[in-house]
Design a protein around this motif. Structure first.
Motif, PDB file in Angstrom:
ATOM      1  N   LEU A   1      93.930  81.271 -35.879  1.00  0.00           N
ATOM      2  CA  LEU A   1      94.522  80.236 -35.309  1.00  0.00           C
ATOM      3  C   LEU A   1      94.553  80.787 -33.709  1.00  0.00           C
ATOM      4  O   LEU A   1      94.053  79.896 -32.842  1.00  0.00           O
TER       5      LEU A   1
ATOM      6  N   TYR B   1      95.617  70.012 -44.368  1.00  0.00           N
ATOM      7  CA  TYR B   1      96.312  71.127 -43.463  1.00  0.00           C
ATOM      8  C   TYR B   1      95.699  72.513 -43.675  1.00  0.00           C
ATOM      9  O   TYR B   1      94.815  72.715 -44.496  1.00  0.00           O
ATOM     10  N   ILE B   2      96.132  73.534 -42.953  1.00  0.00           N
ATOM     11  CA  ILE B   2      95.606  74.724 -42.715  1.00  0.00           C
ATOM     12  C   ILE B   2      96.829  75.544 -43.339  1.00  0.00           C
ATOM     13  O   ILE B   2      97.820  75.460 -42.919  1.00  0.00           O
TER      14      ILE B   2
ATOM     15  N   CYS C   1      98.066  79.382 -43.676  1.00  0.00           N
ATOM     16  CA  CYS C   1      98.120  80.731 -42.929  1.00  0.00           C
ATOM     17  C   CYS C   1      98.921  81.764 -43.495  1.00  0.00           C
ATOM     18  O   CYS C   1     100.068  81.648 -43.658  1.00  0.00           O
TER      19      CYS C   1
ATOM     20  N   GLN D   1     102.188  77.215 -35.025  1.00  0.00           N
ATOM     21  CA  GLN D   1     102.159  76.002 -35.678  1.00  0.00           C
ATOM     22  C   GLN D   1     102.124  74.738 -35.092  1.00  0.00           C
ATOM     23  O   GLN D   1     101.299  74.070 -35.237  1.00  0.00           O
TER      24      GLN D   1
ATOM     25  N   THR E   1      98.978  74.341 -32.932  1.00  0.00           N
ATOM     26  CA  THR E   1      97.557  74.143 -33.681  1.00  0.00           C
ATOM     27  C   THR E   1      97.664  72.433 -34.250  1.00  0.00           C
ATOM     28  O   THR E   1      96.739  71.762 -34.103  1.00  0.00           O
TER      29      THR E   1
ATOM     30  N   VAL F   1     100.303  73.208 -39.913  1.00  0.00           N
ATOM     31  CA  VAL F   1      99.915  74.618 -40.565  1.00  0.00           C
ATOM     32  C   VAL F   1     101.024  75.121 -41.708  1.00  0.00           C
ATOM     33  O   VAL F   1     102.248  74.992 -41.128  1.00  0.00           O
TER      34      VAL F   1
END
Length: 163
Positions: free
Chosen positions: A8, A29-30, A32, A42, A45, A53
């Motif tokens: 990220l 969504y991502i 992590c 967060q 991003t 995130v």
């Protein structure tokens, strides 16, 4: 998509002149994990890519233990979410007693996914277990809604690569 925080950081520091969120419509969504995720990352991003995130939390001794799905109502940025159904998670003080919501203590995890011992090192295993709960070495708290937050490690931890 699942990434480590360093990915990220790299994405945030890479110019994307022609980025178009509509080109990846199925990415919700991502996720992590593998290292602490600062809330600022967060937020940055989500602002830059239009993707929230979620924090992935777990340990080698437990596997994944919490679900942090930013697409759900009531999601809290900065949290590690709620425990999986197979886990019972508590926050203990230094005396091994459970603390009230909002109070910081050590995250302790119980469940069938928790390991059963360190190879040929029963003494080390006994040091990290309290009433069948694995003491993670991570400090955190639980809010009134049952959402958990990671604060920091009890002891310094050096992460080499990936994190």
């Amino acid at each position: 998509m699942e990434v480590v925080p360093s990915v990220l950081f790299s994405l945030l520091n890479t110019p994307y002149k022609n980025y178009d969120r509509l080109r990846i419509p199925h990415l919700n969504y991502i996720g992590c994990g593998s290292a602490p995720l600062p809330i600022e990352i967060q937020k940055k991003t989500e602002k830059k890519f239009g993707l929230a995130v979620g924090n992935l939390y777990g340990l080698s001794e437990t596997g994944p233990t919490h679900v942090d799905n930013p697409t759900k109502d009531g999601w809290q940025e900065g949290s590690i979410g709620k425990p999986l159904d197979v886990n019972d998670v508590k926050i203990f003080n230094d005396d091994g007693k459970e603390v009230a919501p909002g109070k910081i203590g050590e995250i302790a995890i119980k469940g069938p996914n928790v390991f059963i011992g360190y190879y040929k090192n029963a003494e080390a295993y006994n040091c990290v277990m309290k009433n069948d709960y694995f003491l993670t070495g991570d400090l955190g708290f639980q809010d009134e809604k049952g959402v958990f937050y990671f604060i920091e490690r009890k002891k310094d931890l050096i992460i080499k690569g990936g994190g």
